[in-house]
Design an enzyme around this catalytic site. Structure first.
Site, mmCIF file in Angstrom:
data_model
loop_
_atom_site.group_PDB
_atom_site.id
_atom_site.type_symbol
_atom_site.label_atom_id
_atom_site.label_comp_id
_atom_site.label_asym_id
_atom_site.label_seq_id
_atom_site.Cartn_x
_atom_site.Cartn_y
_atom_site.Cartn_z
ATOM 1 N N GLN A 146 -6.331 -16.682 0.586
ATOM 2 C CA GLN A 146 -5.454 -17.078 0.157
ATOM 3 C C GLN A 146 -4.599 -16.732 -0.670
ATOM 4 O O GLN A 146 -3.954 -15.899 -1.718
ATOM 5 C CB GLN A 146 -4.823 -18.237 -1.034
ATOM 6 C CG GLN A 146 -3.608 -18.868 -1.306
ATOM 7 C CD GLN A 146 -2.460 -18.379 -1.511
ATOM 8 O OE1 GLN A 146 -1.853 -18.361 -0.599
ATOM 9 N NE2 GLN A 146 -2.402 -18.087 -2.439
ATOM 10 N N SER A 147 -3.567 -16.185 0.883
ATOM 11 C CA SER A 147 -2.822 -14.635 0.594
ATOM 12 C C SER A 147 -1.549 -14.464 0.244
ATOM 13 O O SER A 147 -0.670 -13.360 0.367
ATOM 14 C CB SER A 147 -3.458 -13.475 2.106
ATOM 15 O OG SER A 147 -2.412 -13.836 3.072
ATOM 16 N N GLU A 188 -0.456 -5.911 -4.485
ATOM 17 C CA GLU A 188 0.206 -6.141 -5.841
ATOM 18 C C GLU A 188 -0.286 -6.572 -7.010
ATOM 19 O O GLU A 188 -0.011 -7.122 -7.939
ATOM 20 C CB GLU A 188 -0.014 -7.530 -4.941
ATOM 21 C CG GLU A 188 0.900 -8.088 -4.537
ATOM 22 C CD GLU A 188 2.502 -8.821 -4.762
ATOM 23 O OE1 GLU A 188 2.216 -9.029 -6.021
ATOM 24 O OE2 GLU A 188 3.376 -7.701 -4.567
ATOM 25 N N TYR A 207 -1.347 -14.924 -7.281
ATOM 26 C CA TYR A 207 -2.111 -13.765 -6.504
ATOM 27 C C TYR A 207 -2.486 -12.431 -6.722
ATOM 28 O O TYR A 207 -4.494 -12.199 -6.496
ATOM 29 C CB TYR A 207 -0.979 -13.474 -5.589
ATOM 30 C CG TYR A 207 -2.089 -12.859 -4.185
ATOM 31 C CD1 TYR A 207 -3.403 -13.083 -3.253
ATOM 32 C CD2 TYR A 207 -1.354 -11.553 -4.320
ATOM 33 C CE1 TYR A 207 -3.035 -12.490 -1.879
ATOM 34 C CE2 TYR A 207 -1.842 -10.652 -3.208
ATOM 35 C CZ TYR A 207 -2.565 -11.091 -2.053
ATOM 36 O OH TYR A 207 -3.353 -9.728 -1.007
ATOM 37 N N GLN A 226 -3.947 -12.424 10.609
ATOM 38 C CA GLN A 226 -3.238 -10.734 11.272
ATOM 39 C C GLN A 226 -4.520 -10.383 11.433
ATOM 40 O O GLN A 226 -4.707 -9.721 12.298
ATOM 41 C CB GLN A 226 -2.370 -10.234 10.367
ATOM 42 C CG GLN A 226 -1.716 -9.413 10.391
ATOM 43 C CD GLN A 226 -0.952 -8.353 9.751
ATOM 44 O OE1 GLN A 226 0.551 -8.931 10.353
ATOM 45 N NE2 GLN A 226 -0.821 -7.974 8.599
ATOM 46 N N ASP A 227 -5.011 -9.916 9.699
ATOM 47 C CA ASP A 227 -5.840 -8.541 9.813
ATOM 48 C C ASP A 227 -7.057 -8.539 10.807
ATOM 49 O O ASP A 227 -7.859 -7.404 11.321
ATOM 50 C CB ASP A 227 -6.143 -7.858 8.136
ATOM 51 C CG ASP A 227 -4.952 -7.099 7.709
ATOM 52 O OD1 ASP A 227 -3.960 -7.336 8.579
ATOM 53 O OD2 ASP A 227 -5.508 -7.103 6.451
ATOM 54 N N LYS A 252 -6.238 -10.687 -7.349
ATOM 55 C CA LYS A 252 -6.496 -9.758 -6.451
ATOM 56 C C LYS A 252 -7.723 -8.266 -7.486
ATOM 57 O O LYS A 252 -8.786 -8.125 -7.428
ATOM 58 C CB LYS A 252 -5.561 -8.760 -5.433
ATOM 59 C CG LYS A 252 -5.894 -10.098 -4.163
ATOM 60 C CD LYS A 252 -6.752 -9.563 -3.445
ATOM 61 C CE LYS A 252 -6.239 -10.359 -1.966
ATOM 62 N NZ LYS A 252 -7.367 -10.661 -1.563
ATOM 63 N N ALA A 280 -11.049 -12.640 4.003
ATOM 64 C CA ALA A 280 -10.231 -14.073 4.089
ATOM 65 C C ALA A 280 -10.022 -14.234 2.493
ATOM 66 O O ALA A 280 -10.533 -13.892 1.420
ATOM 67 C CB ALA A 280 -11.319 -15.507 3.788
ATOM 68 N N HIS A 327 1.348 -4.712 4.971
ATOM 69 C CA HIS A 327 1.170 -4.341 6.351
ATOM 70 C C HIS A 327 1.657 -5.485 7.007
ATOM 71 O O HIS A 327 0.895 -6.560 7.100
ATOM 72 C CB HIS A 327 -0.099 -3.827 6.743
ATOM 73 C CG HIS A 327 -1.347 -4.040 6.439
ATOM 74 N ND1 HIS A 327 -2.143 -4.230 5.208
ATOM 75 C CD2 HIS A 327 -2.334 -4.922 7.195
ATOM 76 C CE1 HIS A 327 -2.983 -4.557 4.896
ATOM 77 N NE2 HIS A 327 -2.929 -5.064 6.069
ATOM 78 N N SER A 354 -4.936 -4.944 -2.695
ATOM 79 C CA SER A 354 -3.798 -5.354 -2.710
ATOM 80 C C SER A 354 -2.820 -4.061 -3.626
ATOM 81 O O SER A 354 -3.777 -4.516 -4.905
ATOM 82 C CB SER A 354 -3.435 -6.995 -2.508
ATOM 83 O OG SER A 354 -1.636 -7.287 -2.620
#
Ligand code: NAP
Ligand code: G4F
Length: 326
Positions: free
Chosen positions: A82-83, A126, A148, A13-14, A152, A80, A178, A124
């Site tokens: 695993q989001s 998160e 995740y 996406q980004d 991060k 990049a 977003h 993030s």
């Protein structure tokens, strides 16, 4: 002189929004793409003839070094990962390998091949997880709640460490959620708008969701990639929170979507489906972007209702045109 940029995650996406922005600004854009059994360039199909794609994978050091040799970038955007938070519980070590160690691999490749390149790390909200204060800003302590989020946090601190150890121009963006029409279908906003559009057109009947009460600070991806670019145009590298400053529940997102679609929630939506609830939840995220406003001059443009509206409009258009997913 034409600036050169390397984007990892350009097919995401980004990555697709950022590539558009950099092309508009006259950059020569390189994108790292990993090998897949079928081509997944849907989000960049419209600009594919304007970007150079280089093969590589965040788990493979040699390919990252080679990509940097080829691109000789002035700016490197590491998007990049695993989001998907949900997958990070079922694939925790893969998530750590790509989303955490991948950052070190890329930073180390930059350090050896192009140490004067400016580096952006996609951090993030998160990382705030079980939040220690409300709203969250650059000095709020981290308390990640998923593999995740933990990965991060590693990515954040290794970026700070390479900045301080080797003098790299390396920045962390701490971006809150977003979204937009190019969002992956598994994320809650896109799942809601996509399924609502299918229900509206008689292609589906039910929307099954997990926890409706978690609250997120949702913005528009097109606004957020501008902040990434601005971070790398400053005199000094630093870390910035990027968000809208307002928060809404998953339930509110459903309510606005169904209101816009003229659909009845009671008839079509099932909440608290155990298939979509998580082992640990992040209950509330809301950020404070005053540093980004002050230093970068950045402000979000699209608000919550505008975001739901633009996603819903594009869902209906795509389904009616029989277009495939982004
Ligand atoms: P996305 O749509 O899931 O895109 C992820 C990208 O990473 C894809 O291009 C994917 O390639 C690539 N990728 C995954 N594993 C890879 C590997 N082993 N080697 C090379 N490339 C790999 O994510 P996004 O929403 O654009 O987010 C971009 C970044 O920002 C991510 O790092 C994400 O964690 C972070 N972030 C996102 C948000 C948000 O709300 N969107 C908020 C904060 C931070 P394929 O297309 O081949 O799968
Ligand atoms: O859309 P989500 O999967 O996004 P989440 O977990 O907030 O993560 C996204 O934003 C992060 C920034 O804070 C990024 F770093 C990350 O890469 C990703 O882009 O879930 C949002 C909320 C969660 O609380 C989840 O439990 O929605 C809740 N939810 C309720 N039902 C659901 C569902 N999430 C998904 N994906 N699917 C559901 O059916």
């Amino acid at each position: 002189m034409t600036k050169r940029a390397l984007i990892t995650g350009i097919t995401g996406q980004d990555g697709s929004h950022l590539a558009e922005l950099l092309l508009e600004n006259g950059y020569k854009v390189y994108g790292l793409v990993r090998r897949t059994s079928t081509v997944n360039f849907g989000r960049i199909a419209h600009i594919q003839d304007q970007v150079e794609l280089v093969p590589g994978d965040m788990t493979d050091q040699t390919s990252l070094q080679e990509a940097l040799q080829v691109a000789q970038p002035d700016e490197v955007y590491n998007l990049a990962a695993q989001s998907f938070v949900g997958t990070s519980w079922t694939q925790p070590t893969l998530t750590g390998n790509v989303t955490a160690l991948g950052v070190t691999r890329l930073l180390d490749a930059v350090r050896h091949v192009k140490p004067d390149a400016r580096f952006y790390q996609a951090g993030s909200s998160e990382m705030f997880g079980k939040v220690r204060e409300v709203p969250q800003c650059e000095t709020t302590p981290f308390y990640p709640r998923s593999p995740y989020g933990v990965a991060k946090v590693y990515g954040h601190w290794i970026t700070v460490n390479y900045r301080e150890s080797y003098g790299l121009f390396a920045c962390n963006g701490i971006l809150f959620n977003h979204e937009g029409p190019r969002r992956g279908i598994e994320f809650v906003t896109r799942k809601i708008t996509h399924t609502a559009a299918r229900i509206k057109l008689g292609l589906a009947d039910k929307l099954y969701l997990g926890n409706p009460d978690s609250k997120r600070d949702w913005g528009y991806a097109g606004d957020y990639v501008r902040a990434m670019w601005l971070m790398l145009q400053q005199d000094h590298p630093d870390d910035y929170v990027i968000c809208t400053g307002s928060t809404h529940s998953v339930r509110e997102f459903v309510e606005i979507t169904f209101e816009l679609a003229g659909l009845d929630i009671g008839q079509h939506v099932v909440f608290n489906d155990p298939r979509y609830t998580r082992p640990a939840e992040v209950d509330l995220l809301v950020g404070d972007y005053s540093k980004a406003a002050r230093v970068l001059g950045w402000h979000p443009v699209v608000d919550f209702r505008g975001l739901v509206g633009l996603m819903m409009e594009e869902e209906l258009r795509a389904l009616q045109d029989n277009r495939r997913d982004w």
